[in-house]
Design a protein around this motif. Sequence first.
Motif, PDB file in Angstrom:
ATOM      1  N   PRO A   1       1.702  12.228   3.368  1.00  0.00           N
ATOM      2  CA  PRO A   1       1.590  11.111   2.420  1.00  0.00           C
ATOM      3  C   PRO A   1       0.179  10.506   2.418  1.00  0.00           C
ATOM      4  N   ILE A   2      -0.153   9.855   1.322  1.00  0.00           N
ATOM      5  CA  ILE A   2      -1.403   9.106   1.201  1.00  0.00           C
ATOM      6  C   ILE A   2      -1.050   7.632   1.031  1.00  0.00           C
ATOM      7  N   SER A   3      -1.679   6.794   1.830  1.00  0.00           N
ATOM      8  CA  SER A   3      -1.516   5.353   1.680  1.00  0.00           C
ATOM      9  C   SER A   3      -2.773   4.800   1.030  1.00  0.00           C
ATOM     10  N   VAL A   4      -2.611   4.273  -0.184  1.00  0.00           N
ATOM     11  CA  VAL A   4      -3.746   3.796  -0.952  1.00  0.00           C
ATOM     12  C   VAL A   4      -3.884   2.282  -0.801  1.00  0.00           C
ATOM     13  N   SER A   5      -5.080   1.858  -0.447  1.00  0.00           N
ATOM     14  CA  SER A   5      -5.427   0.443  -0.435  1.00  0.00           C
ATOM     15  C   SER A   5      -6.826   0.332  -1.023  1.00  0.00           C
ATOM     16  N   GLY A   6      -6.905  -0.182  -2.239  1.00  0.00           N
ATOM     17  CA  GLY A   6      -8.171  -0.180  -2.955  1.00  0.00           C
ATOM     18  C   GLY A   6      -8.580  -1.552  -3.442  1.00  0.00           C
ATOM     19  N   GLU A   7      -9.890  -1.735  -3.554  1.00  0.00           N
ATOM     20  CA  GLU A   7     -10.459  -2.946  -4.134  1.00  0.00           C
ATOM     21  C   GLU A   7     -11.267  -2.545  -5.359  1.00  0.00           C
TER      22      GLU A   7
ATOM     23  N   GLY B   1     -22.023  -4.760 -20.902  1.00  0.00           N
ATOM     24  CA  GLY B   1     -20.839  -4.603 -20.070  1.00  0.00           C
ATOM     25  C   GLY B   1     -21.099  -4.765 -18.586  1.00  0.00           C
ATOM     26  N   ILE B   2     -20.016  -4.851 -17.830  1.00  0.00           N
ATOM     27  CA  ILE B   2     -20.056  -4.959 -16.373  1.00  0.00           C
ATOM     28  C   ILE B   2     -19.454  -3.674 -15.807  1.00  0.00           C
ATOM     29  N   PRO B   3     -20.230  -2.866 -15.089  1.00  0.00           N
ATOM     30  CA  PRO B   3     -19.697  -1.588 -14.602  1.00  0.00           C
ATOM     31  C   PRO B   3     -18.624  -1.793 -13.544  1.00  0.00           C
ATOM     32  N   PRO B   4     -17.526  -1.048 -13.626  1.00  0.00           N
ATOM     33  CA  PRO B   4     -16.491  -1.158 -12.589  1.00  0.00           C
ATOM     34  C   PRO B   4     -16.948  -0.503 -11.289  1.00  0.00           C
ATOM     35  N   ARG B   5     -16.455  -1.031 -10.173  1.00  0.00           N
ATOM     36  CA  ARG B   5     -16.752  -0.489  -8.852  1.00  0.00           C
ATOM     37  C   ARG B   5     -15.443  -0.348  -8.082  1.00  0.00           C
ATOM     38  N   PHE B   6     -15.339   0.720  -7.297  1.00  0.00           N
ATOM     39  CA  PHE B   6     -14.104   1.021  -6.586  1.00  0.00           C
ATOM     40  C   PHE B   6     -14.394   1.206  -5.099  1.00  0.00           C
ATOM     41  N   ASN B   7     -13.546   0.626  -4.259  1.00  0.00           N
ATOM     42  CA  ASN B   7     -13.661   0.773  -2.814  1.00  0.00           C
ATOM     43  C   ASN B   7     -12.293   1.167  -2.274  1.00  0.00           C
ATOM     44  N   TRP B   8     -12.199   2.385  -1.777  1.00  0.00           N
ATOM     45  CA  TRP B   8     -10.932   2.908  -1.279  1.00  0.00           C
ATOM     46  C   TRP B   8     -10.913   2.981   0.252  1.00  0.00           C
ATOM     47  N   SER B   9     -11.829   2.265   0.909  1.00  0.00           N
ATOM     48  CA  SER B   9     -11.997   2.423   2.359  1.00  0.00           C
ATOM     49  C   SER B   9     -10.789   1.941   3.159  1.00  0.00           C
ATOM     50  N   GLY B  10      -9.922   1.140   2.560  1.00  0.00           N
ATOM     51  CA  GLY B  10      -8.733   0.687   3.271  1.00  0.00           C
ATOM     52  C   GLY B  10      -7.591   1.688   3.267  1.00  0.00           C
ATOM     53  N   SER B  11      -7.779   2.830   2.618  1.00  0.00           N
ATOM     54  CA  SER B  11      -6.721   3.838   2.497  1.00  0.00           C
ATOM     55  C   SER B  11      -6.661   4.723   3.742  1.00  0.00           C
ATOM     56  N   THR B  12      -5.524   5.383   3.910  1.00  0.00           N
ATOM     57  CA  THR B  12      -5.371   6.343   5.012  1.00  0.00           C
ATOM     58  C   THR B  12      -4.967   7.699   4.443  1.00  0.00           C
ATOM     59  N   ASN B  13      -5.403   8.740   5.153  1.00  0.00           N
ATOM     60  CA  ASN B  13      -5.206  10.142   4.748  1.00  0.00           C
ATOM     61  C   ASN B  13      -5.790  10.397   3.357  1.00  0.00           C
ATOM     62  N   LEU B  14      -6.945   9.828   3.097  1.00  0.00           N
ATOM     63  CA  LEU B  14      -7.597   9.997   1.808  1.00  0.00           C
ATOM     64  C   LEU B  14      -9.022  10.492   2.026  1.00  0.00           C
TER      65      LEU B  14
END
Length: 276
Positions: free
Chosen positions: A128-134, A74-87
């Motif tokens: 509020p939380i603004s989510v922007s994730g890759e 398998g290919i492990p998933p990776r998450f980047n939430w650095s584009g979010s605000t108030n997180l």
Amino acid sequence: MNTKFITSCALAASLFLASHAPALAKSGVLVIDDVVSVRILNGWRTDRGTHMAAIEVRLADGWKTYWRAPGDGGIPPRFNWSGSTNLANVDLHWPRPDAFHLNGMLSIGYHDAVIIPIELSPATKGQPISVSGEIDMGVCDDICVPVTVHVTAELPADQTTTDPAILGALKLAPANAKAGGVTSATCAVSPISDGMRVTATIDMPALDGEEIAVFELAGQQVWIDEAKTTRAGRHLTATTDVVPSASGPFLLNRSDLRITVLGKTRAVDIRGCPAG
């Protein structure tokens, strides 16, 4: 190890993507040639002040994606939430995965669709939380395709109505050791030429179907082999090899070990494995 597999996946992905139309994004859903679509379910603000949302992944017939520990194939998933605000923090609550064989190797993940609850902690409570994730993820059928998707969502602080789909996904998480009937779990560790061999002895009731033990080691870059398991009554024995990137014996902290025992319809999550 996975080097040849990952290289072949990358080559297949480049050929696949070169011959298909560009990604189409609309209404907050990113769709890649009808193979996979990903979006955020907005969820609700909890009594603790966190926000319970979810990642919804939908796959075309025959396609699969992977769990946090994807197995040899398998290919492990990776998450980047650095584009979010108030997180301030993100905790993923993974539903119980399935085990399947792909290209002759054991893989662990999901087919058709999966909802992965994500619990978001705001930096400033009550706002509020603004989510922007890759999200980097692998999707596989006859070939494996590494895919990067972008997701966005605006999560208001006054949204308190729960989402039945997310609640249902939370109920699918593996049981903790106590709820799973684990009365003890100990690990013996011995050096091998390129790493360490770990043998876990777990006292727990048998799960339905084939029992697969998945080892994880937090905070270290290591390759972990597919575990071999045997059972005698309540005692499940699972053995695996752990190989660091430098190869060779290393200091293994047993408290960092995580063992998930997967059955056909149930799973148990064991955190830490002291010496026996």
